[in-house]
Design a protein around this motif. Structure first.
Motif, PDB file in Angstrom:
ATOM      1  N   ALA A 251      46.872  23.792  62.050  1.00 27.10           N
ATOM      2  CA  ALA A 251      46.696  22.652  62.951  1.00 27.10           C
ATOM      3  C   ALA A 251      45.923  23.065  64.201  1.00 27.10           C
ATOM      4  O   ALA A 251      45.020  22.340  64.663  1.00 27.10           O
ATOM      5  N   PHE A 252      46.243  24.222  64.757  1.00 29.61           N
ATOM      6  CA  PHE A 252      45.546  24.735  65.935  1.00 29.61           C
ATOM      7  C   PHE A 252      44.067  24.961  65.617  1.00 29.61           C
ATOM      8  O   PHE A 252      43.178  24.578  66.398  1.00 29.61           O
TER       9      PHE A 252
ATOM     10  N   SER B 120      37.181  32.453  71.527  1.00 32.52           N
ATOM     11  CA  SER B 120      38.421  33.067  71.979  1.00 32.52           C
ATOM     12  C   SER B 120      39.034  33.739  70.765  1.00 32.52           C
ATOM     13  O   SER B 120      39.019  33.187  69.659  1.00 32.52           O
ATOM     14  N   PHE B 121      39.578  34.942  70.950  1.00 32.45           N
ATOM     15  CA  PHE B 121      40.252  35.633  69.850  1.00 32.45           C
ATOM     16  C   PHE B 121      41.603  34.959  69.612  1.00 32.45           C
ATOM     17  O   PHE B 121      42.634  35.368  70.150  1.00 32.45           O
ATOM     18  N   ALA B 122      41.580  33.925  68.804  1.00 34.28           N
ATOM     19  CA  ALA B 122      42.771  33.116  68.539  1.00 34.28           C
ATOM     20  C   ALA B 122      42.582  32.451  67.177  1.00 34.28           C
ATOM     21  O   ALA B 122      41.448  32.232  66.732  1.00 34.28           O
TER      22      ALA B 122
ATOM     23  N   THR C 145      47.164  20.970  67.287  1.00 33.27           N
ATOM     24  CA  THR C 145      45.769  20.553  67.134  1.00 33.27           C
ATOM     25  C   THR C 145      45.143  20.235  68.488  1.00 33.27           C
ATOM     26  O   THR C 145      44.012  20.648  68.782  1.00 33.27           O
ATOM     27  N   ASN C 146      45.872  19.538  69.321  1.00 33.44           N
ATOM     28  CA  ASN C 146      45.334  19.194  70.638  1.00 33.44           C
ATOM     29  C   ASN C 146      45.202  20.413  71.541  1.00 33.44           C
ATOM     30  O   ASN C 146      44.255  20.498  72.334  1.00 33.44           O
ATOM     31  N   MET C 147      46.132  21.380  71.423  1.00 32.64           N
ATOM     32  CA  MET C 147      46.009  22.606  72.209  1.00 32.64           C
ATOM     33  C   MET C 147      44.830  23.449  71.724  1.00 32.64           C
ATOM     34  O   MET C 147      44.123  24.069  72.522  1.00 32.64           O
ATOM     35  N   GLY C 148      44.608  23.471  70.406  1.00 31.07           N
ATOM     36  CA  GLY C 148      43.456  24.191  69.879  1.00 31.07           C
ATOM     37  C   GLY C 148      42.147  23.602  70.366  1.00 31.07           C
ATOM     38  O   GLY C 148      41.214  24.329  70.741  1.00 31.07           O
TER      39      GLY C 148
ATOM     40  N   ASP D 190      55.049  16.538  64.534  1.00 33.80           N
ATOM     41  CA  ASP D 190      54.815  16.482  65.979  1.00 33.80           C
ATOM     42  C   ASP D 190      54.271  17.802  66.509  1.00 33.80           C
ATOM     43  O   ASP D 190      53.369  17.826  67.361  1.00 33.80           O
ATOM     44  N   ALA D 191      54.823  18.925  66.009  1.00 31.31           N
ATOM     45  CA  ALA D 191      54.350  20.240  66.442  1.00 31.31           C
ATOM     46  C   ALA D 191      52.899  20.453  66.028  1.00 31.31           C
ATOM     47  O   ALA D 191      52.092  21.005  66.785  1.00 31.31           O
ATOM     48  N   GLY D 192      52.565  19.999  64.830  1.00 32.00           N
ATOM     49  CA  GLY D 192      51.189  20.114  64.373  1.00 32.00           C
ATOM     50  C   GLY D 192      50.239  19.301  65.233  1.00 32.00           C
ATOM     51  O   GLY D 192      49.111  19.736  65.523  1.00 32.00           O
TER      52      GLY D 192
END
Length: 340
Positions: free
Chosen positions: A156-157, A124-126, A106-109, A100-102
């Motif tokens: 995932a991000f 973005s530096f991420a 992924t969606n936040m990334g 679920d966290a992954g």
């Protein structure tokens, strides 16, 4: 050589901004909250920047949480350290929590990357790959306390970033999370053994380099005296021997901001730029100090490196998204459902 990344003063370009952006030593520009009032204004600013130099790399620190430069009109991305606890609330097992966290990551990334690129920014530096440990500056910017979970969620991000077309920049190599001092305002020193650093903090970077997740890295302004006496961003041993040779990293190395307190041992701005460049950084950030940026442009000896230019050019945004049309993008709408 276009190896300097500088900033601009406000929400539109001044005559001095125009002159500096056009300088052959300048190859990048980083934006801050002071450069933003609305997505429309930001798109216009970035178009005016690219009109001067279409290959200028435009960057921002837009991680989520407390490090998100643009607010009004942009999605409120949570801090990365909030994702795992959020997933754990509704989960009955570690495996389900990680899944679920992954999914959230992924969606936040994707959400972060598609919104940032849709206003004309390249990267973005991420993501932050530091461990959420004792650091005064990292904290919940990091995904978790455990390297294995950080790796899982960061991958995932990055999957989401790639779906939007953005290259990933991992920071702060080899890990700032186990160092209490904030290198923005203090000299940060980590006195642990080389074995401790490599077995914990560096492990995330090592694994993600091997799995080809990272297009760029940003080193920490931290001294690890049991490895080398120089801050990482000025250390050829860290950047060449360890990062390039031992770990096999072939992507861009961005210096962290050379105006930070952790960069001052290298001398004035020209000396800092030269030292970071000679150590192996491909692009040198000089932020929030216009006098310092001009000193670097006027005085730093930065011979052209075709390989560095090629690496940096590979980070340019090739996305065709436009912010005004994001609401017609079903992937953007889906990803926003994972906000919390």
């Amino acid at each position: 050589m276009s190896s300097l990344m500088i900033d601009v003063q406000g929400t539109s370009l001044t005559a001095e901004d125009n002159e500096l952006i056009a300088h052959p030593k300048v190859g990048g520009l980083i934006l801050f909250s002071r450069n933003f009032t609305s997505p429309t204004q930001l798109m216009a600013l970035n178009k005016s920047i690219k009109a001067i130099n279409p290959e200028l790399l435009i960057a921002v620190d837009h991680e989520g949480g407390r490090v998100q430069r643009f607010r009004q009109g942009f999605s409120n991305i949570p801090a990365m350290g909030k994702i795992y606890p959020q997933a754990a609330k509704a989960s009955s097992s570690l495996q389900q929590t990680l899944f679920d966290a992954g999914n959230i990551a992924t969606n936040m990334g994707y959400l972060m990357a598609v919104e940032v690129q849709s206003v004309g920014i390249d990267i973005s530096f991420a993501p932050v790959l530091d461990i959420d440990d004792i650091s005064d500056v990292i904290g919940d910017r990091g995904f978790h306390q455990e390297p294995e979970i950080i790796e899982s969620l960061a991958c995932a991000f990055i999957k989401g970033m790639r779906q939007a077309g953005m290259k990933a920049t991992g920071k702060h190599f080899p890990g700032h999370g186990s160092v209490k001092e904030d290198s923005h305002v203090a000299m940060a020193v980590d006195k642990r053994s080389k074995n401790d650093i490599f077995a914990k903090d560096l492990l995330v970077f090592e694994r993600m380099i091997k799995s080809n997740q990272l297009s760029a890295l940003m080193p920490a302004h931290v001294i690890y005296p049991n490895v080398d006496d120089l801050p990482v961003g000025f250390s050829a041993f860290w950047l060449q021997t360890i990062l390039r040779q031992q770990l096999g990293f072939n992507g861009v190395i961005f210096s962290d901001d050379l105006s930070m307190q952790g960069a001052t041992p290298a001398g004035g701005y020209a000396q800092r730029c030269e030292a970071a460049y000679q150590a192996g950084c491909d692009m040198l950030l000089v932020c929030n100090d216009r006098v310092g940026a001009i000193a670097a442009i006027d005085n730093a000896n930065l011979p052209r490196r075709a390989e560095s230019e090629r690496r940096v050019k590979s980070m340019l945004n090739k996305s065709a998204y436009d912010f005004s049309e994001l609401d017609k993008n079903p992937n953007w709408q889906k990803s926003r459902q994972f906000l919390f």
